[in-house]
Write an enzyme that holds these catalytic residues in place. Sequence first.
Site, PDB file in Angstrom:
ATOM      1  N   TYR A  72      14.296  41.819  27.658  1.00  0.00           N
ATOM      2  CA  TYR A  72      14.164  42.874  26.651  1.00  0.00           C
ATOM      3  C   TYR A  72      14.936  42.472  25.395  1.00  0.00           C
ATOM      4  CZ  TYR A  72      12.416  45.844  30.428  1.00  0.00           C
ATOM      5  OH  TYR A  72      11.688  46.358  31.469  1.00  0.00           O
ATOM      6  N   SER A  73      14.277  42.532  24.254  1.00  0.00           N
ATOM      7  CA  SER A  73      14.959  42.247  22.994  1.00  0.00           C
ATOM      8  C   SER A  73      16.056  43.282  22.770  1.00  0.00           C
ATOM      9  CB  SER A  73      13.966  42.294  21.827  1.00  0.00           C
ATOM     10  OG  SER A  73      12.978  41.299  21.963  1.00  0.00           O
TER      11      SER A  73
ATOM     12  N   CYS B  58       7.073  40.387  16.594  1.00  0.00           N
ATOM     13  CA  CYS B  58       7.602  40.786  17.891  1.00  0.00           C
ATOM     14  C   CYS B  58       6.824  41.988  18.402  1.00  0.00           C
ATOM     15  CB  CYS B  58       9.091  41.128  17.791  1.00  0.00           C
ATOM     16  SG  CYS B  58       9.885  41.377  19.402  1.00  0.00           S
TER      17      CYS B  58
ATOM     18  N   GLU C 254       8.050  36.184  18.971  1.00  0.00           N
ATOM     19  CA  GLU C 254       8.510  36.548  20.319  1.00  0.00           C
ATOM     20  C   GLU C 254       7.631  37.696  20.802  1.00  0.00           C
ATOM     21  OE1 GLU C 254      12.725  36.335  21.926  1.00  0.00           O
ATOM     22  OE2 GLU C 254      12.514  38.485  21.460  1.00  0.00           O
TER      23      GLU C 254
ATOM     24  N   TYR D 104       5.207  39.435  24.216  1.00  0.00           N
ATOM     25  CA  TYR D 104       5.273  39.556  25.683  1.00  0.00           C
ATOM     26  C   TYR D 104       4.049  40.287  26.199  1.00  0.00           C
ATOM     27  CZ  TYR D 104       7.496  43.570  23.442  1.00  0.00           C
ATOM     28  OH  TYR D 104       7.781  44.616  22.605  1.00  0.00           O
TER      29      TYR D 104
END
Length: 445
Positions: A221-222, A403, A443, A445
């Site tokens: 998790y960022s 992101c 980044e 996901y």
Amino acid sequence: LLSPTLRLLPPKKHILGPLPVTMVKLATAVVAILASSASAFTPQAPSQALRADIALEAEPGTKRKLALKFLKKTAGAVGTVALATGALPPAAFAAKKVQEVAEVAETVDNTKTLLGVGAGVVAAGAAALKLSGGGGAQDFLEAEPYWDQSTVPVNVYKNKAPFTGKVVSTKRIVGPKATGETCHIVIDHKGDFPYWEGQSWGVIPPGVREKDGKPHSVRLYSIASSRYGDDMTGKTGSLCVRRATYWCPELKADDPAKKGICSNFLCDTQAGDEVMMTGPAGKVMLMPEEDPSTDYIMVATGTGIAPYRGFIRRLFVENTPAAKAYKGQAWLFLGVANSDALLYDDEWQDVLSKYPDNFRLDYALSREQNNKKGGKMYIQDKVEEYSDEIFKKLDSGAHIYFCGLKGMMPGIQDMLKEVAESKGLSYDEWLKGLKKNKQWHVEVY
């Protein structure tokens, strides 16, 4: 660490033998530095402080050992704090040497040797003051100089030896009409888990997998706060987590058997719950701060907003060296479904009102806005509206960040390719140049 009655005493009453005034000044300097920032240490009970005073006033003899023991513990505290950040090994080394000499002095009359490393005590004490944030500035977790990335911590805690953090608070941060639930979770790491803006924490959910009985794998998790945390103490960090659910068309309801294990665990946490963590992970999303005029273009969908919250707090909210130096423009694009799904909007509006020349904000609300073709407004459509300006900024050295869900990238890249070709550019060569200059940060996901 010491009661307010600490004072310099005449040489004849001091316990440390030759050169007493210098020695007392040295001890006073160390104690004053540490005492001025009590938040970095656990407060002593009154009886402990009193014993320290007595030791400094004592005649030569057995009380001498007590004073040296106190000095040794002080050095140990300095070393612990210095090492906690992983960024100030010289301070920790100096403190370690003080401890070693204090041990010698407990059995040998070695005051001259003790004085010989006096500068090391003061240097370590000064480092502790910097780390504890004395003076209200957020500058105690900085590299030297602040933009130097050579000390960025990476993978300090691993799967086999994770860190245990404690939840401070878990709060829903979206409105009732948002598509799903998103929570802001503050975790206490006591200053033992340093990280930089743009990095991620790994979370290991409790329990085991049903299919094989093995522990659950790590989910990344960022981090949604600056290195100083929301409380600016350097002892907490925050996550922005959307609860993952699966809508079953047959049940016409969420299927609990297919819910996200880790996201639901985090969104269900309460104050005091423990969280097993790894990391910090990644360097791809770090800000290059050496040139304070650098423009940052930040593109996010949903919880992909997390790293940018750390960026923006560092540049505009906190009293950091980066904030004092920053002269560029940070431009945030956020794509969500509707107004109720906006994340941290109150924070962005506050920054925008205070720094209208250095901060820009644009939203893509897919269920409330239309793009130029009359369709839903997705993130790539909003970025395209400013494509000429964005390309110009990138040509001038701006850095662009992406992101969020990986599904955002194909649409964005198709749009950028179309714009590049309309300008007579080879998209592949243009993108290759951005990556070569480290201006392209992704980044997903």
